[in-house]
Scaffold this motif. Sequence first.
Motif, short mmCIF file in Angstrom:
data_model
loop_
_atom_site.label_atom_id
_atom_site.label_comp_id
_atom_site.label_asym_id
_atom_site.label_seq_id
_atom_site.Cartn_x
_atom_site.Cartn_y
_atom_site.Cartn_z
N ARG A 1 0.83 -1.21 0.00
CA ARG A 1 0.00 0.00 0.00
C ARG A 1 0.86 1.26 0.00
N LEU A 2 1.93 1.24 0.77
CA LEU A 2 2.80 2.41 0.83
C LEU A 2 3.52 2.65 -0.49
N ARG A 3 3.85 1.56 -1.18
CA ARG A 3 4.50 1.71 -2.48
C ARG A 3 3.58 2.35 -3.51
N ALA A 4 2.28 2.17 -3.33
CA ALA A 4 1.31 2.71 -4.29
C ALA A 4 0.91 4.15 -3.97
N ALA A 5 1.57 4.76 -3.00
CA ALA A 5 1.13 6.07 -2.51
C ALA A 5 1.75 7.24 -3.26
N GLU A 6 2.70 6.99 -4.17
CA GLU A 6 3.35 8.11 -4.86
C GLU A 6 2.36 8.95 -5.64
N ALA A 7 1.37 8.30 -6.25
CA ALA A 7 0.37 9.05 -7.02
C ALA A 7 -0.41 10.00 -6.11
N ASP A 8 -0.72 9.54 -4.89
CA ASP A 8 -1.43 10.40 -3.94
C ASP A 8 -0.57 11.59 -3.54
N LEU A 9 0.72 11.37 -3.38
CA LEU A 9 1.62 12.48 -3.05
C LEU A 9 1.68 13.50 -4.18
N THR A 10 1.73 13.01 -5.41
CA THR A 10 1.75 13.91 -6.56
C THR A 10 0.48 14.74 -6.63
N THR A 11 -0.66 14.07 -6.42
CA THR A 11 -1.95 14.78 -6.42
C THR A 11 -1.98 15.84 -5.33
N MET A 12 -1.49 15.51 -4.16
CA MET A 12 -1.48 16.47 -3.06
C MET A 12 -0.59 17.66 -3.39
N ASP A 13 0.58 17.41 -3.93
CA ASP A 13 1.51 18.49 -4.25
C ASP A 13 0.93 19.43 -5.29
N GLU A 14 0.32 18.87 -6.34
CA GLU A 14 -0.27 19.69 -7.39
C GLU A 14 -1.45 20.51 -6.86
N ALA A 15 -2.25 19.90 -5.98
CA ALA A 15 -3.41 20.60 -5.42
C ALA A 15 -2.96 21.75 -4.53
N ILE A 16 -1.90 21.56 -3.79
CA ILE A 16 -1.39 22.63 -2.91
C ILE A 16 -0.90 23.81 -3.74
N LYS A 17 -0.14 23.53 -4.79
CA LYS A 17 0.37 24.62 -5.63
C LYS A 17 -0.78 25.35 -6.33
N ALA A 18 -1.74 24.58 -6.85
CA ALA A 18 -2.89 25.21 -7.50
C ALA A 18 -3.71 26.02 -6.50
N GLY A 19 -3.83 25.49 -5.27
CA GLY A 19 -4.58 26.21 -4.24
C GLY A 19 -3.94 27.53 -3.89
N ARG A 20 -2.63 27.56 -3.84
CA ARG A 20 -1.94 28.82 -3.55
C ARG A 20 -2.17 29.83 -4.65
N GLU A 21 -2.17 29.37 -5.89
CA GLU A 21 -2.44 30.28 -7.00
C GLU A 21 -3.86 30.83 -6.92
N ASN A 22 -4.82 29.95 -6.63
CA ASN A 22 -6.21 30.40 -6.51
C ASN A 22 -6.38 31.39 -5.37
N ALA A 23 -5.70 31.12 -4.25
CA ALA A 23 -5.79 32.02 -3.10
C ALA A 23 -5.15 33.37 -3.40
N THR A 24 -4.12 33.38 -4.21
CA THR A 24 -3.47 34.63 -4.59
C THR A 24 -4.35 35.43 -5.55
N LEU A 25 -5.02 34.72 -6.46
CA LEU A 25 -5.80 35.38 -7.50
C LEU A 25 -7.15 35.88 -7.00
N ALA A 26 -7.78 35.12 -6.11
CA ALA A 26 -9.14 35.46 -5.66
C ALA A 26 -9.10 36.22 -4.34
N PRO A 27 -9.51 37.50 -4.32
CA PRO A 27 -9.45 38.28 -3.07
C PRO A 27 -10.22 37.65 -1.92
N VAL A 28 -11.37 37.02 -2.21
CA VAL A 28 -12.17 36.44 -1.13
C VAL A 28 -11.48 35.23 -0.51
#
Length: 381
Positions: A216-243
């Motif tokens: 199960r732990l070996r199969a977790a790299e995809a989840d880590l990639t998804t998390m990393d991409e979501a965090i970066k995208a979230g920061r962009e959205n938070a920077t762009l959207a004043p609310v």
Amino acid sequence: MGSVPFGERVADLGRRSGGTFRERLTRVRGNSGLALQTGVAAGIAWLIANDLLSHETPFFAPIAAVITLAVSVGQRLRRAFELVIGVALGIAVGDLLILLIGTGPWQIGLSVGLAVVSAIFLGGGSSLVVQASSSAVLVATLTPPTDGIYLGRFWDALIGGAVGLTVMALLLPINPLTVVTRAANPALDLLAYGLRDASAALREGEASRAVEVLDRLRAAEADLTTMDEAIKAGRENATLAPVRWRARAPLAQYLDSAQYVAHALRNSRVLVRRVITMLNDGEPVPPTLVDAVGALGESVELLRTELELGVEPEAARGRALSAASQAGRAYADGVGFSGSVVVAQVRSTATDLVRASGVAHEEAIRQVRRAFGRHAPSIEP
């Protein structure tokens, strides 16, 4: 396969199908905000270009709006601008060339080639090149100009891109914390449950259970990639959207923690591999070592909760230090060769989790060393 009773195979198929259906529903719920944004942006872009500006069949406006929103999820904001500029560039090149040289196979080829060259000359990446060439194809094949250069389609692309960004930033900004939490939880849950199950495998002496954990732990790299991409995208959205500006601090915590969660996962895989060897070789398993591995899992669970609440992960840090302390006691109690490696990996993983809680590198090492005590193995975290 034939030795498995038919009823059991049907039941297994039902379980797998149900799981797949649930996963699909989860993905749909997770992207419902994007679907709403895209639909609204496409409608507004058409309304502006068709009803307000009276452009003839302005299909490039909703197309550009959809492209802008689709690429902005999990991608850099620059990519969204590249796509919009690529669409507009392809339209401009296609309109001009087809008007001058007419339509046909070689005209289409020339239009696409010049659109690609123009995109490369402007310094665009692959997204700009692809959109410029595909837009040139659409102009040359579906709606070639006949009565002079029509700039409306060029403006339609820019209008659609502007509408897409406006919807994303002002009208329907997705809550970046919700997106990031939804993406991060699977990776954190997998790590937490994996460590808890590894602790149970140690306690029960079940090497086969530890093997399942490792898989199960070996199969977790995809989840880590998804998390990393979501965090970066979230920061962009938070920077762009004043609310969403208030979300920037909690998102920064996620971003700072992500790389150390990845380190903890990889150290945990080494830990579980040694747990398997330790059990297969019949090495002694001090109860304190079982507790140490379990405490790591509890630390990850606490980290998930505290990141989701947007508070400093003090409880997660304390539990990670407790794991290091228990590992020190286990080392003092006496372990075999593989057991000493497990102890060292507990210490390394504890350091990762203390760092994920916001502690600087040198201070994290100092805290873990102090918690571990004077019985330190030779492998440093």
